[in-house]
Scaffold this motif. Structure first.
Motif, PDB file in Angstrom:
ATOM      1  N   TRP A  17       0.850  -1.198   0.000  1.00 38.02           N
ATOM      2  CA  TRP A  17       0.000   0.000   0.000  1.00 38.02           C
ATOM      3  C   TRP A  17       0.879   1.239   0.000  1.00 38.02           C
ATOM      4  O   TRP A  17       2.043   1.201   0.382  1.00 38.02           O
ATOM      5  N   MET A  26      -3.762   3.597  -0.300  1.00 38.65           N
ATOM      6  CA  MET A  26      -4.359   2.769  -1.342  1.00 38.65           C
ATOM      7  C   MET A  26      -3.501   1.525  -1.494  1.00 38.65           C
ATOM      8  O   MET A  26      -2.271   1.620  -1.513  1.00 38.65           O
ATOM      9  N   GLY A  27      -4.139   0.366  -1.574  1.00 34.52           N
ATOM     10  CA  GLY A  27      -3.354  -0.856  -1.692  1.00 34.52           C
ATOM     11  C   GLY A  27      -4.174  -2.042  -2.137  1.00 34.52           C
ATOM     12  O   GLY A  27      -5.304  -1.911  -2.582  1.00 34.52           O
ATOM     13  N   GLY A  28      -3.551  -3.213  -1.996  1.00 38.01           N
ATOM     14  CA  GLY A  28      -4.178  -4.436  -2.463  1.00 38.01           C
ATOM     15  C   GLY A  28      -3.961  -5.597  -1.527  1.00 38.01           C
ATOM     16  O   GLY A  28      -3.556  -5.438  -0.381  1.00 38.01           O
ATOM     17  N   THR A  52     -12.594  -2.498   1.834  1.00 33.94           N
ATOM     18  CA  THR A  52     -12.224  -3.624   0.991  1.00 33.94           C
ATOM     19  C   THR A  52     -13.212  -3.747  -0.164  1.00 33.94           C
ATOM     20  O   THR A  52     -14.409  -3.900   0.066  1.00 33.94           O
ATOM     21  N   ARG A 105      -8.581  -0.764  -0.395  1.00 27.76           N
ATOM     22  CA  ARG A 105      -7.852  -1.829  -1.096  1.00 27.76           C
ATOM     23  C   ARG A 105      -8.750  -2.655  -2.000  1.00 27.76           C
ATOM     24  O   ARG A 105      -9.955  -2.774  -1.786  1.00 27.76           O
ATOM     25  N   CYS A 106      -8.107  -3.216  -3.017  1.00 28.96           N
ATOM     26  CA  CYS A 106      -8.742  -4.169  -3.918  1.00 28.96           C
ATOM     27  C   CYS A 106      -7.721  -5.283  -4.166  1.00 28.96           C
ATOM     28  O   CYS A 106      -6.952  -5.600  -3.262  1.00 28.96           O
ATOM     29  N   GLY A 109      -4.630  -3.061  -5.920  1.00 28.85           N
ATOM     30  CA  GLY A 109      -4.617  -1.660  -5.513  1.00 28.85           C
ATOM     31  C   GLY A 109      -4.416  -0.712  -6.668  1.00 28.85           C
ATOM     32  O   GLY A 109      -3.690   0.276  -6.534  1.00 28.85           O
ATOM     33  N   SER A 113      -9.804   0.321  -5.961  1.00 29.72           N
ATOM     34  CA  SER A 113      -9.393   1.220  -4.870  1.00 29.72           C
ATOM     35  C   SER A 113      -9.111   2.616  -5.413  1.00 29.72           C
ATOM     36  O   SER A 113      -9.404   3.612  -4.761  1.00 29.72           O
ATOM     37  N   ARG A 139       0.943   5.810  -6.183  1.00 32.34           N
ATOM     38  CA  ARG A 139       0.741   4.355  -6.111  1.00 32.34           C
ATOM     39  C   ARG A 139       1.516   3.643  -7.215  1.00 32.34           C
ATOM     40  O   ARG A 139       2.351   2.807  -6.949  1.00 32.34           O
TER      41      ARG A 139
END
Length: 168
Positions: A17, A26-28, A52, A105-106, A109, A113, A139
């Motif tokens: 992230w 923002m991340g994954g 999420t 997050r997704c 990311g 997101s 990101r």
């Protein structure tokens, strides 16, 4: 490492992230670690609020951390899904305004997101172009590579939502 999209040339992020603006991250769920191998991004208690957009078991957050889950596809969204994105962006904005640390997050990311974080930035006064550029700078250049999501942001999510609901 590649994203699950049909574009095999999109690399996984180098970090789980990234902070986009103070307090808003923002991340994954996975990333490419220092060894170049896939690593899982497991959230514990690093954040006060985790949003999420794709839930995978075992990725956290810890009990006691506020957690909003709104699964959406990395593709066309209907009016209800867009309304959820708008609600998440508002909740993220409010939490950051209260001094809380927020992660959206997704999977990797990048797109889902990015849609929420960009709308939160737009709510804070950024133009769509500024929001997209900021996310890509902080990101990854691959963030928001879903052209449809970029179109939604440029049109404005409330407008995109209205148009989708009329089409339904």
């Amino acid at each position: 490492m590649r994203t699950r999209r049909k574009q095999p040339d999109v690399p996984a992020p180098d970090r789980p992230w990234n902070e986009i603006v103070p307090g808003l991250w923002m991340g994954g769920h996975e990333f490419r670690g220092p060894s170049g191998q896939r690593e899982l991004a497991v959230v514990r208690d690093e954040f006060d609020l985790v949003q999420t957009l794709l839930r995978l078991p075992g990725h956290g957050p810890d009990p006691g951390v506020e957690h909003h889950v709104w699964p959406i596809p990395d593709g066309p969204l209907d009016g209800t899904q867009l309304a959820g994105v708008i609600r998440l962006a508002r909740a993220a904005s409010e939490a950051v305004g209260e001094g809380r640390k927020v992660l959206v997050r997704c999977f990797h990311g990048y797109n889902r997101s990015g849609l929420v974080v960009a709308h939160a930035l737009i709510r804070a006064g950024h133009s769509a172009e500024e929001a997209i550029r900021t996310i890509r700078d902080r990101r990854s250049p691959w963030a928001l590579h879903n052209d449809l999501f970029v179109d939604y942001l440029r049109a404005g999510l409330p407008t995109a939502r209205l148009l989708e609901e009329l089409a339904e």
